[in-house]
Scaffold this motif. Structure first.
Motif, PDB file in Angstrom:
ATOM      1  N   PRO A 134       0.813  -1.227   0.000  1.00 32.12           N
ATOM      2  CA  PRO A 134       0.000   0.000   0.000  1.00 32.12           C
ATOM      3  C   PRO A 134       0.840   1.268   0.000  1.00 32.12           C
ATOM      4  CG  PRO A 134      -0.702  -1.540   1.716  1.00 32.12           C
ATOM      5  CD  PRO A 134       0.557  -2.093   1.141  1.00 32.12           C
ATOM      6  N   VAL A 135       1.979   1.230   0.681  1.00 32.42           N
ATOM      7  CA  VAL A 135       2.807   2.441   0.725  1.00 32.42           C
ATOM      8  C   VAL A 135       3.294   2.769  -0.675  1.00 32.42           C
ATOM      9  CG1 VAL A 135       4.891   3.466   1.663  1.00 32.42           C
ATOM     10  CG2 VAL A 135       3.502   1.945   3.087  1.00 32.42           C
ATOM     11  N   ALA A 136       3.738   1.733  -1.391  1.00 31.53           N
ATOM     12  CA  ALA A 136       4.221   1.958  -2.751  1.00 31.53           C
ATOM     13  C   ALA A 136       3.096   2.499  -3.621  1.00 31.53           C
ATOM     14  CB  ALA A 136       4.769   0.667  -3.336  1.00 31.53           C
ATOM     15  N   LEU A 137       1.901   1.983  -3.449  1.00 34.23           N
ATOM     16  CA  LEU A 137       0.773   2.482  -4.237  1.00 34.23           C
ATOM     17  C   LEU A 137       0.516   3.959  -3.948  1.00 34.23           C
ATOM     18  CD1 LEU A 137      -1.886  -0.372  -4.327  1.00 34.23           C
ATOM     19  CD2 LEU A 137      -0.586   0.604  -6.217  1.00 34.23           C
ATOM     20  N   GLY A 138       0.683   4.334  -2.668  1.00 34.12           N
ATOM     21  CA  GLY A 138       0.533   5.743  -2.310  1.00 34.12           C
ATOM     22  C   GLY A 138       1.529   6.595  -3.086  1.00 34.12           C
ATOM     23  N   VAL A 139       2.766   6.100  -3.164  1.00 33.38           N
ATOM     24  CA  VAL A 139       3.791   6.841  -3.898  1.00 33.38           C
ATOM     25  C   VAL A 139       3.422   6.927  -5.381  1.00 33.38           C
ATOM     26  CG1 VAL A 139       6.218   6.845  -4.601  1.00 33.38           C
ATOM     27  CG2 VAL A 139       5.587   6.194  -2.270  1.00 33.38           C
ATOM     28  N   VAL A 140       2.941   5.810  -5.938  1.00 33.94           N
ATOM     29  CA  VAL A 140       2.537   5.805  -7.350  1.00 33.94           C
ATOM     30  C   VAL A 140       1.456   6.869  -7.577  1.00 33.94           C
ATOM     31  CG1 VAL A 140       1.455   4.454  -9.183  1.00 33.94           C
ATOM     32  CG2 VAL A 140       3.119   3.378  -7.664  1.00 33.94           C
ATOM     33  N   THR A 141       0.479   6.902  -6.686  1.00 31.47           N
ATOM     34  CA  THR A 141      -0.598   7.882  -6.813  1.00 31.47           C
ATOM     35  C   THR A 141      -0.058   9.291  -6.764  1.00 31.47           C
ATOM     36  OG1 THR A 141      -1.922   6.331  -5.535  1.00 31.47           O
ATOM     37  CG2 THR A 141      -2.869   8.497  -5.932  1.00 31.47           C
ATOM     38  N   PHE A 142       0.820   9.525  -5.783  1.00 30.13           N
ATOM     39  CA  PHE A 142       1.325  10.878  -5.593  1.00 30.13           C
ATOM     40  C   PHE A 142       2.143  11.337  -6.806  1.00 30.13           C
ATOM     41  CE2 PHE A 142       4.522  13.891  -4.208  1.00 30.13           C
ATOM     42  CZ  PHE A 142       3.722  14.860  -3.632  1.00 30.13           C
ATOM     43  N   ILE A 143       3.066  10.449  -7.251  1.00 23.75           N
ATOM     44  CA  ILE A 143       3.910  10.817  -8.403  1.00 23.75           C
ATOM     45  C   ILE A 143       3.028  11.035  -9.631  1.00 23.75           C
ATOM     46  CG2 ILE A 143       5.695   9.993  -9.994  1.00 23.75           C
ATOM     47  CD1 ILE A 143       7.004  10.596  -7.461  1.00 23.75           C
ATOM     48  N   GLY A 144       2.057  10.142  -9.814  1.00 22.38           N
ATOM     49  CA  GLY A 144       1.161  10.281 -10.971  1.00 22.38           C
ATOM     50  C   GLY A 144       0.430  11.610 -10.932  1.00 22.38           C
ATOM     51  N   ALA A 145      -0.133  11.942  -9.783  1.00 24.79           N
ATOM     52  CA  ALA A 145      -0.905  13.182  -9.668  1.00 24.79           C
ATOM     53  C   ALA A 145       0.000  14.387  -9.870  1.00 24.79           C
ATOM     54  CB  ALA A 145      -1.589  13.240  -8.307  1.00 24.79           C
ATOM     55  N   ALA A 146       1.204  14.339  -9.284  1.00 24.46           N
ATOM     56  CA  ALA A 146       2.129  15.468  -9.403  1.00 24.46           C
ATOM     57  C   ALA A 146       2.545  15.658 -10.856  1.00 24.46           C
ATOM     58  CB  ALA A 146       3.360  15.231  -8.518  1.00 24.46           C
ATOM     59  N   THR A 147       2.826  14.549 -11.539  1.00 20.70           N
ATOM     60  CA  THR A 147       3.221  14.651 -12.945  1.00 20.70           C
ATOM     61  C   THR A 147       2.098  15.232 -13.769  1.00 20.70           C
ATOM     62  OG1 THR A 147       4.494  12.651 -12.636  1.00 20.70           O
ATOM     63  CG2 THR A 147       4.144  13.357 -14.889  1.00 20.70           C
ATOM     64  N   CYS A 148       0.894  14.760 -13.472  1.00 20.20           N
ATOM     65  CA  CYS A 148      -0.289  15.160 -14.206  1.00 20.20           C
ATOM     66  C   CYS A 148      -0.455  16.677 -14.161  1.00 20.20           C
ATOM     67  CB  CYS A 148      -1.447  14.402 -13.585  1.00 20.20           C
ATOM     68  SG  CYS A 148      -3.044  15.058 -13.796  1.00 20.20           S
ATOM     69  N   ILE A 149      -0.254  17.263 -12.989  1.00 21.44           N
ATOM     70  CA  ILE A 149      -0.449  18.705 -12.876  1.00 21.44           C
ATOM     71  C   ILE A 149       0.767  19.474 -13.383  1.00 21.44           C
ATOM     72  CG2 ILE A 149       0.360  18.939 -10.489  1.00 21.44           C
ATOM     73  CD1 ILE A 149      -2.682  20.673 -11.932  1.00 21.44           C
TER      74      ILE A 149
END
Lengths: 510, 665
Positions: free
Chosen positions: B285-300
Motif C-alpha cells: 500500500p505504501v508503494a501504491l501511495g507513492v505511485v498515486t502521488f507521483i502520478g498526480a504530481a506529474t499530471c499537474i
C-alpha cells in the motif's frame, strides 16, 4: 573423447608455426600465421564438440612426467574450455587485423602472436602449478614485445609500466606457490583445489595471489598500466590484451583464490567489493572525459572487470556464472570495439575522437557494427554482456544490496560514456574532409567484425551453449564455498517470525 | 505455428530485411515489407482481442526458446497472451501499422527511408516482446529494446546536434529508471526465488505487511521496497516527474515516431508494468501511495508546462506526460481497469493528435511554432477535422446523463471519479490535481487548436515559410501569408488520421463496459477491485460533473485568450512574471540536473583522471619507482632498457628455486 592429445596439439600447431614465421618472408608469414590460427580454431571446435557436458570435471587430461616431479599435466574443465575457445576465436581475427597495418618485421610479429596463443592456451589448460606459472607469466613477454616494438610513439614508457606492475605481483605469487607445493606435497592443481590450507596461511597465500591477479585484472588502483598499454599497442595487440589477457586475472581468482583459499576469500570479500565499487564509479567517470578512443575503451574495461571481481566474490552460482559470462562477453565486445577503433585508425592515423564525426554518412556499415558493439558494451539485453552483467549483479545483490546498487550505477555511466563516444564519432556533421572521405568496410574487415557480431548475439540470445559446459564446475566451486559463503545482508523474513527453537533446528540441519 | 508467434516475429523479420537490405533492396520494397508485416500483425491481433472481449479466448503461454539457467535463476523466451496483453497487442499493432502507412507520405523525401522503416518495425517487435513477457527479464529485454529503438529514432536525423543530444538524454535518463528496475528484479528474485511473473503474483499477496528485508542498510517492508524499485523503472520509461526530462527533447525525432513511441506505446510501458504486476503492488500500500502521488504530481506539472509552450509537438508531448500521470494515479488508487482504459483510448487520440500535428507541420513547410500558424482551418480541412476529433477526445467532451461522449470522456472521467471514490488522502489529492489538470488540458488543447486553425494567418514570420516563398516579412507587407499555400497531406497520411479519428470518437463508447465494469473481461490478468469500481459509479453528482465543468471552463478561457482578446495571454504572462518564466522554462528541471548531475560528473571524471590516476597512482607508483631507481643508483638506463630481460631472469631464477625446492624437500 578421442585418444588424440588434442590440447598438446593445440599448443604445438602455433608453436611450430611461430618458429616457421621467423624464417619466411612477410607475405608467407602472414599466411602461415593465419593458417595456424585457423587450424587451432578448428581444433577448438573439435574440442568443444567432444567436451562431455555433465561428464567428468577434468577432461582431455594428459600427463607426462618430465623431471624432478615436474609434470607436463594438461586438462580442462568447462571454464577453461570457454576461455580457450575465446582465445582461439580471437586469434585469427587478430592476424587479420594486422594483415596490412603491420609492415615492419612481419615474421617476428606473427611469431609473437603465435607464441602468445601457445602461452594463453597453456595457461588455461595447465594442471600443474609450476606449468601454469610458466605459461601465465611468460604469456606477457610476447605482449611486452608487441607493445615495445610495434607500438606507438610512447611505447617504451607503456611497456615499462606494464612490466613494473606485473613483476611485483608475480614474484610474491611464485613464493606463495613454492610454499603451497611444499605444504600440500603436490603441484597438481585439481588436488590443490580440494586441499584445505590452514586458516592463517590462507590469508598470506591469498594476498600473494591477489597481488598478481589484481594487477592482471586490472583492479583499481593498479590499473594505470592498462590505458597506457592499450594506447600504445597496435590494434591486434589491444584486441588480444582486452580480449584474453585481461581474463587471466579473473581465471586466476576462480581457479586459485576462491577454491584454494575459501576462508581467506571471505575475509577479504569487502576489500574486493570496495575496490570494485570504486572502480566502477571512478573509471566510468574517467572514461566520460577521454578524448582518445582507445583510452576510453581501456577505462571502460576496468569498470567491466570490476563487475567480474565483485561477481566472483559474491560466492554464489549467479555471481560466479555471471562473472564468467562477463569475461567471455567482454572478451568479444571489447575486442570488437578495439577493432572498430583500428578500422578508422588505419584510415586516418589518429585516435582523437574529435577528428571524426558523421561517420554514419560515409561509413554506414561500419557505423552499424560500431553501434551493435556499443550497445553490447552497454549491456543491452539480447547481447552477450547483458547476460553476464545481469547474473553477476543478481549474485552480488544476494550478498549486499548496497554493493549491487553501486555496481549497477555502472549501467548508467556506461551508457553515458559509450553513447557520448558514439555520438561524437558516428553522429553529427562531417567536420573534417579527410574523415568524410574514408571508405566503408572492405571484405577483410567484414570477415573480422561479422563473426564477432554473430557471437555477441548468439551469447545474448542463447547463452545456454556457454553456460552449460561451465555449470557443473561452477556448482562444484559453489559447493566448495558453501561452508564459508556469507549469508547476505537482506535478512529476509517472511511472515510471522519463526519461533526461536525452530530456527535453531533449521540451522542445525545444514 | 501460433498466431502470436507470427504477430511478434513478423515485425522483427521485416526489420531485418529492411535494415540489412537497406539501399540494396531500395525504398519501396523496404516499405512494403515492413508495412505489410505490421498490417499482418494487426490483422491477427484484433481477433485475439475480440476473443477476449467475447470470452472465447483464454490466457495462454507459448514457449519459444530456453534463455538462461543459472542456479535457481532461470528464465526463458516465451509469449504470454491474456486480456492485458491482448489490449496492448491491438494498441501496438494498430497504431504501428497506421504510423507505418503514414510515414510513406511523411518521410517521402527522406533519403534514408529503409533505415527509418526498419527502426519502426524493430521498435514494434521489442514492444511486443515487452507486453508478451512471462517473466521479468523478458519484460526488461523488451524494455531496453524499445529504449534502443527510441534512441535510434530520436537520433534518426543524426546530423542535427540537437537530435544526437536528445537521443543520448533519452537513453541515459531511462537508464536511471532501469537501475531501479534491475535492482527490483534482483530483489524479487532474492525474495521469491523466481522471475516468473505468474509465480510472483501468486506468492505476493501473502507477503503483505508481514515480511521485512534489509535494503542498503535500512530495514523495510519487503513488498514496498520491491514495488518502489520496479516503479522507478516505470517512472523512467513513462516520463514521470523527475525522470520526465527526456520526453520533450525526444520530439527531435520525426513526428510519426512521436506518435507511435512517445505517445501511444513505449511511454505507456510503465503503466502496463504496474498493471501487469498489480497483485504485487496491491500487497504494498505504501508503494501504491507513492505511485498515486507521483502520478498526480506529474499530471499537474506537465499540464502547467503545456499551457505555455509554443512548439506544437512540445505541447502534445507535455500533454502525453500529463495523461500518463492520470494513468499512474488511477493505478495507484487500485483502479487498474480505468488506468488501462485510459491507456487504450489515449493511444488512439494522442496518436491522432501527433499525426495531425505532423500533417500541419508537413503543410507548413516544417514550421513547428504555433505563433506562426493561424487560419489553417480552411486550408487543410481534413487535418483540421481530424485534430478536432482528437481534441474533443482528449478534453473529454461528453454528456454524462445521455451516456454519450468521446473517448477521453469515458476514461479520464472514470479516473477522476475513482480517485475520489477511493477516499484515501492521497486519493483525494489526486482527485483535485486531476480535476485541475483537466481544466488545463482543455485550455492547452483548445489553445493549440485556436492558434493553429483559427485567427488570421501569421505565416510569414516563420523562417521556414520565408525560405519557401523567398520573401522577408517586410517584402510581404500586409499579406501575412506571404503568398504561401499550405497543402493538404497525401492520402497515405490522411487514411491513418481517418481511422484514428474513428477510434478517438468511438473507443470509449464501445469498450467502457468491458474495461471498467467487467471482471470476466479481465479474467484475473489484473487485480480487479469490484467494490472500488462500484464506488466509482456512486460518487456524488458534483464529482461526476467536475470534469465537465472544468472542461468547459478551460475552453472558455482558451476562447477568450486566443480568439476574443488575443492580448490577454501576454498580459497575464507579464503579470505573473517570474512564475510564468519558471513554468515556461519547464520548472527549471534541465538547468537543475545540469548543475547537480551532468557538470559534476565531467568535473569528477577530470579530477579522478588528472589528480587521481596521474597525480597519485602513477606518481607514487611506476613513475615514482623509476625516479627512485634513477636517483638511487643511476641504474635507470639498465632498468629502462633491460627490464624485459630482468623480468625473464627473475622468472627463471624463481623456477630454478622452485625446482630445487621440490628436489631437496
Amino acid at each position: 573423447m578421442t585418444g588424440l592429445p588434442i590440447l598438446s596439439l593445440m599448443l604445438l600447431v602455433p608453436f611450430v608455426a611461430a618458429i616457421a614465421c621467423f624464417f619466411v618472408e612477410a607475405k608467407l608469414a602472414r599466411l602461415v600465421a593465419l593458417l595456424a590460427t585457423l587450424i587451432n580454431l578448428a581444433l577448438g571446435v573439435v574440442l568443444w564438440a567432444n567436451f562431455d557436458v555433465g561428464g567428468a570435471q577434468w577432461q582431455f587430461t594428459e600427463r607426462a612426467d618430465l623431471f624432478a616431479g615436474f609434470q607436463w599435466a594438461l586438462g580442462i574443465d568447462g571454464i577453461a574450455l570457454m576461455l580457450i575457445m575465446l582465445s582461439v576465436f580471437l586469434m585469427p581475427i587478430c592476424i587479420g587485423a594486422s594483415w596490412t597495418s603491420i609492415t615492419k618485421r612481419v615474421g617476428e610479429y606473427m611469431a609473437a602472436f603465435l607464441f602468445m596463443e601457445v602461452l594463453m592456451i597453456g595457461t588455461f589448460a595447465a594442471q600443474d602449478l609450476f606449468l601454469f606459472y610458466i605459461f601465465f607469466e611468460a604469456g606477457l613477454i610476447p605482449m611486452y614485445l608487441i607493445i615495445g616494438i610495434w607500438g606507438g610513439d610512447d611505447r617504451i614508457y607503456a611497456s615499462y609500466k606494464f612490466f613494473l606492475y606485473t613483476l611485483l605481483g608475480s614474484v610474491v605469487m611464485l613464493i606463495a606457490m613454492l610454499w603451497m607445493a611444499n605444504e600440500a606435497g603436490t603441484t597438481d592443481i585439481p588436488t590443490l583445489m580440494q586441499y584445505d590450507f590452514p586458516g592463517g596461511a590462507q590469508t598470506w597465500l591469498w594476498l600473494a595471489f591477489f597481488a598478481s591477479f589484481a594487477v592482471k585484472m586490472p583492479m583499481w588502483p593498479v590499473h594505470t598500466w592498462l590505458p597506457a598499454a592499450h594506447v600504445q599497442a597496435p590494434t591486434a595487440g589491444s584486441v588480444i590484451l582486452a580480449g584474453v589477457l585481461l581474463k587471466l586475472g579473473g581465471y586466476g581468482f576462480i581457479r586459485f583464490s576462491l577454491p584454494m583459499f575459501p576462508a581467506a576469500s571471505v575475509d577479504f570479500m569487502w576489500l574486493v567489493f570496495v575496490l570494485s565499487m570504486v572502480a566502477v564509479v571512478v573509471t566510468s567517470l574517467i572514461a566520460l572525459v577521454q578524448h582518445d578512443m582507445k583510452k576510453l575503451i581501456a577505462y571502460s574495461s576496468v569498470a567491466h572487470m570490476a563487475i567480474v571481481t565483485a561477481g566472483l566474490f559474491s560466492f554464489n552460482v549467479q555471481g560466479l556464472e555471471g562473472a564468467m559470462m562477463v569475461m567471455l562477453g567482454h572478451g568479444l565486445v571489447s575486442g570488437a570495439l578495439f577493432l572498430c577503433v583500428g578500422v578508422i585508425y588505419d584510415r586516418l592515423h589518429t585516435r582523437e575522437i574529435d577528428r571524426y564525426g558523421g561517420l554514419s554518412i560515409n561509413m554506414p556499415r561500419y557505423a552499424t557494427f560500431f553501434l551493435l558493439f556499443t550497445m553490447a558494451s552497454i549491456g543491452l539485453p539480447g547481447t552477450s554482456n547483458f547476460i553476464g552483467e545481469f547474473l553477476s549483479l543478481a549474485g552480488i545483490y544476494k550478498v549486499s544490496s548496497t554493493v549491487a546498487f553501486v555496481c549497477t550505477t555502472g549501467i548508467i555511466l556506461g551508457a553515458a560514456y559509450m553513447l557520448y563516444l558514439y555520438r561524437r564519432v558516428a553522429f553529427g556533421e562531417q567536420k573534417n574532409a579527410d574523415a568524410a572521405a574514408m571508405p566503408d568496410l572492405d571484405m577483410r574487415e567484414w570477415l573480422m567484425l561479422g563473426p564477432l557480431a554473430a557471437a555477441v548475439l548468439w551469447m545474448g540470445v542463447y547463452p545456454e551453449s556457454f553456460l552449460a559446459p561451465m555449470r557443473n564446475d561452477i556448482a562444484a566451486l559453489d559447493a566448495r564455498l558453501a561452508g564459508v559463503a556469507p549469508a547476505g545482508d537482506a535478512n529476509l523474513e517472511i511472515g510471522e517470525p519463526l519461533p526461536v527453537e525452530e530456527e535453531a533446528d533449521h540451522g542445525g540441519a545444514h | 505455428m501460433d498466431f502470436i508467434t507470427v504477430i511478434v516475429f513478423a515485425p522483427l523479420l521485416a526489420a531485418i530485411i529492411a535494415g540489412l537490405g537497406n539501399r540494396a533492396i531500395g525504398n519501396v520494397p523496404a516499405k512494403v515489407v515492413t508495412t505489410g508485416a505490421l498490417f499482418l500483425s494487426c490483422a491477427l491481433s484484433w481477433p485475439i482481442f475480440i476473443g477476449f472481449l467475447t470470452g472465447s479466448e483464454t490466457a495462454s503461454v507459448v514457449p519459444v526458446l530456453k534463455w538462461v539457467e543459472s542456479g535457481r535463476l532461470t528464465f526463458d523466451w516465451a509469449l504470454r497472451v491474456d486480456t492485458l496483453t491482448a489490449i496492448m497487442l491491438v494498441v501496438i499493432t494498430s497504431v504501428s501499422a497506421l504510423v507505418h502507412l503514414y510515414s510513406w507520405g511523411y518521410m517521402e523525401e527522406d533519403p534514408d527511408q529503409p533505415r527509418f522503416f526498419a527502426y519502426l518495425s524493430l521498435f514494434t517487435f521489442a514492444m511486443l516482446m515487452l507486453v508478451t513477457a512471462d517473466n521479468l527479464v523478458q519484460m526488461f529485454f523488451g524494455w531496453e529494446g524499445v529504449g534502443l529503438a527510441s534512441y535510434l529514432l530520436i537520433g534518426f536525423w543524426f546530423k542535427k546536434p540537437s537530435a544526437g543530444a536528445a537521443a543520448i538524454k533519452a537513453f541515459v535518463v531511462n537508464r536511471v529508471g532501469d537501475l531501479g528496475f534491475m535492482l527490483g528484479i534482483f530483489g524479487t528474485f532474492l525474495v521469491f526465488q523466481t522471475t516468473s511473473i505468474p509465480a510472483i503474483l501468486e506468492a505476493a499477496p501473502a507477503m503483505q505487511g508481514v515480511s521485512h528485508i534489509t535494503f542498503m542498510g535500512m530495514r523495510l517492508d519487503t513488498m514496498t521496497v520491491l514495488c518502489l524499485l520496479l516503479f522507478i523503472g516505470a517512472m523512467g520509461k513513462s516520463a514521470q516527474l523527475g525522470l520526465h526530462t527526456w520526453l520533450p527533447d525526444a520530439m527531435e525525432g520525426p513526428t510519426p515516431v512521436s506518435a507511435l513511441i512517445h505517445a501511444a506505446t513505449m511511454v505507456t510501458a510503465g503503466v502496463f508494468m504496474v498493471c501487469r504486476l498489480s497483485p504485487m503492488f496491491e500487497a504494498a500500500p505504501v508503494a501504491l501511495g507513492v505511485v498515486t502521488f507521483i502520478g498526480a504530481a506529474t499530471c499537474i506539472f506537465a499540464a502547467t508546462v503545456g499551457t505555455t509552450q509554443w512548439d506544437i509537438k512540445r505541447v502534445i508531448a507535455y500533454s502525453t506526460c500529463s495523461q500518463l500521470g492520470y494513468m499512474f494515479f488511477a493505478a495507484g488508487v487500485g483502479a487498474y481497469g480505468p488506468a488501462m482504459f485510459h491507456l487504450f483510448t489515449h493511444a488512439f487520440f494522442k496518436a491522432l493528435l501527433f499525426l495531425g500535428a505532423g500533417s500541419v507541420i508537413h503543410a507548413m513547410h516544417h514550421e513547428q511554432d504555433m505563433r506562426y500558424y493561424g487560419g489553417l482551418r480552411k486550408e487543410i480541412p481534413f487535418t483540421f477535422w481530424a485534430m478536432m476529433a482528437g481534441t474533443l477526445a482528449i478534453t473529454g467532451v461528453g454528456i454524462y446523463d445521455l451516456h454519450v461522449g468521446f473517448a477521453g470522456f469515458w476514461s479520464k472521467d472514470a479516473i477522476i471519479e475513482v480517485a475520489f471514490a477511493k477516499g484515501s488522502e492521497v486519493g483525494l489529492f489526486a482527485f483535485w490535481m486531476g480535476v485541475f489538470a483537466a481544466l488545463l488540458t482543455s485550455f492547452y488543447s483548445w489553445r493549440l487548436m485556436f492558434l493553429t486553425f483559427w485567427g488570421k494567418p501569421r505565416w510569414i514570420e516563420s523562417e521556414h515559410i520565408q525560405h519557401s516563398v523567398h520573401k522577408t516579412p517586410e517584402q510581404a507587407g500586409e499579406d501575412k501569408t506571404g503568398g504561401y499555400h499550405p497543402h493538404e497531406s497525401p492520402w497515405v497520411m490522411l487514411v491513418p488520421l481517418a481511422v484514428l479519428s474513428v477510434g478517438a470518437v468511438l473507443a470509449g463508447q464501445l469498450f467502457a463496459g468491458s474495461f471498467l465494469d467487467s471482471a470476466d473481461f479481465w479474467a484475473g490478468s489484473i487485480a480487479y477491485n469490484e467494490q472500488l469500481m462500484h464506488a466509482m459509479h456512486n460518487v456524488p453528482w458534483l464529482v461526476k460533473y467536475a470534469a465537465f465543468f472544468v472542461m468547459v471552463t478551460g475552453f472558455v478561457f482558451a476562447w477568450y485568450g486566443y480568439i476574443k482578446n488575443t492580448r490577454f495571454p501576454g498580459m497575464v504572462a507579464e503579470q505573473l512574471g517570474p512564475i510564468y518564466r519558471f513554468v515556461y522554462r519547464k520548472w527549471m528541471f534541465d538547468e537543475l540536473y545540469d548543475i547537480v548531475f551532468v557538470k559534476p560528473s565531467f568535473w569528477l571524471g577530470r579530477v579522478f583522471w588528472q589528480r587521481g590516476d596521474i597525480g597519485v597512482v602513477d606518481r607514487f607508483g611506476p613513475d615514482g619507482a623509476a625516479w627512485v631507481v634513477e636517483k638511487g643508483a643511476g641504474l635507470a638506463k639498465k632498468v629502462q632498457s633491460g627490464y624485459l630481460y630482468s623480468y625473464a631472469l627473475i622468472m627463471l631464477l624463481g623456477l630454478v628455486a622452485a625446482i630445487s625446492w621440490v628436489i631437496f624437500s
